[in-house]
Enzyme design. Structure first.
Site, mmCIF file in Angstrom:
data_model
loop_
_atom_site.group_PDB
_atom_site.id
_atom_site.type_symbol
_atom_site.label_atom_id
_atom_site.label_comp_id
_atom_site.label_asym_id
_atom_site.label_seq_id
_atom_site.Cartn_x
_atom_site.Cartn_y
_atom_site.Cartn_z
ATOM 1 N N PRO A 168 3.915 3.197 8.552
ATOM 2 C CA PRO A 168 5.200 2.712 8.034
ATOM 3 C C PRO A 168 5.190 2.677 6.507
ATOM 4 C CG PRO A 168 4.420 1.337 9.836
ATOM 5 C CD PRO A 168 3.294 2.254 9.489
ATOM 6 N N GLU A 169 6.234 3.239 5.900
ATOM 7 C CA GLU A 169 6.323 3.294 4.447
ATOM 8 C C GLU A 169 7.392 2.308 3.978
ATOM 9 O OE1 GLU A 169 6.583 7.369 3.152
ATOM 10 O OE2 GLU A 169 4.955 7.997 4.466
ATOM 11 N N ARG A 220 -1.541 11.056 -16.760
ATOM 12 C CA ARG A 220 -2.280 11.313 -15.517
ATOM 13 C C ARG A 220 -2.464 12.805 -15.275
ATOM 14 N NH1 ARG A 220 -0.437 6.296 -15.268
ATOM 15 N NH2 ARG A 220 -1.412 4.804 -13.824
ATOM 16 N N HIS A 277 -2.511 -5.077 22.571
ATOM 17 C CA HIS A 277 -2.298 -4.660 21.184
ATOM 18 C C HIS A 277 -1.414 -5.628 20.404
ATOM 19 C CE1 HIS A 277 -4.347 -1.080 22.324
ATOM 20 N NE2 HIS A 277 -3.364 -0.622 23.071
ATOM 21 N N ARG A 302 -3.842 0.203 16.457
ATOM 22 C CA ARG A 302 -5.040 0.638 15.733
ATOM 23 C C ARG A 302 -5.699 -0.475 14.931
ATOM 24 N NH1 ARG A 302 -3.718 6.295 12.884
ATOM 25 N NH2 ARG A 302 -5.975 6.232 12.604
#
Length: 271
Positions: A2-3, A151, A89, A107
């Protein structure tokens, strides 16, 4: 994983409903990435003041302290008046007088961590390195340009690092770079003012669009009400290797950068 859009969509899906609730109990399942940091029983009786977001973290403000919740690679939360018995879970339940907030994480890379406040060393360790929020006024074009100029890494890796601007994860970095016409492998310091300005605008555009359609559901993401996102249905390059570019019909290419898949159009995106 998830972002930013998925985390913000999740926040909006339960923040108003849990605000003002009082904690009645806490259940922990299997150990997560980091320990809670306090005895679960010590949270009972505290009020939930609100829910904020910082990068990919949800910050649940309590009348005493706060909880930092991270969804990890595959986590999601539910919030409802009543939930079924926890499954294998389901690793964290925050039971309140307005419903139960549950973290589901197959996970177990996610976490729920207690901190006294944002100055607590625990919170500083998790949040202190994060860049500015891309959908706020703090995302200043001149500061972004100056940061890129210093950078030498490929631009996509700079975006993923989250030190200049936070929350531009793998999906949205690929999409923003396509919209800006920039090859993901281009060294960040090589970008001139015009391309930096296009990228700055593209990041805002892509993330705003993702929020509007509920984020991306590539595997099993859903918000706290069980609703999925739809941004993946309209991506220009992400996960479209070998398919024709939606602009020029050239096959989209895929490479590996930092052990993540990167997608781009070799014609529309210049080195």
């Amino acid at each position: 994983m998830p972002e930013l859009p998925e985390v913000e969509v999740t926040r909006r899906s339960f923040a108003d409903r849990i605000a003002g609730a009082r904690v009645q109990g806490v259940r922990l399942g299997k150990p997560l990435r980091w320990p809670l940091g306090v005895a679960p029983a010590s949270l009972v009786g505290r009020a939930v003041l609100g829910v904020r977001r910082r990068g990919k973290y949800l910050l649940i403000d309590l009348s005493d302290g706060l909880l930092l919740l991270h969804l990890g690679m595959s986590g999601s939360v539910q919030f409802a008046l009543a939930l079924p018995e926890p499954g294998p879970h389901d690793h964290f339940d925050l039971a309140t007088d307005r419903g139960v907030l549950r973290l589901h994480d197959p996970r177990r890379f996610g976490a729920v961590v207690h901190a006294a406040d944002e100055a607590d060393p625990v919170a500083v360790k998790l949040l202190g390195h994060l860049g500015v929020e891309p959908l706020t006024e703090a995302f200043d074009l001149r500061a972004f340009a100056a940061g890129l100029k210093s950078r030498q890494a490929p631009i996509k890796q700079v975006l993923l690092a989250g030190q200049l601007v936070v929350g531009v994860g793998n999906i949205y970095a690929s999409e923003a770079l396509f919209l800006a016409g920039i090859r993901p492998t281009t060294r960040a310091s090589r970008l001139g003012p015009a391309r930096v300005a296009r990228l700055h605008a593209a990041i805002r555009t892509v993330l705003s669009r993702a929020l509007a359609v509920g984020g991306s559901t590539l595997k099993d993401f859903s918000n706290a009400q069980g609703q999925t996102g739809y941004f993946q249905l309209e991506t220009m390059v992400y996960d479209r290797a070998g398919e024709p570019c939606r602009v020029c019909a050239t096959p989209v290419r895929s490479i590996r950068q930092g052990q993540r898949s990167t997608f781009f159009c070799p014609v529309c995106q210049r080195p």
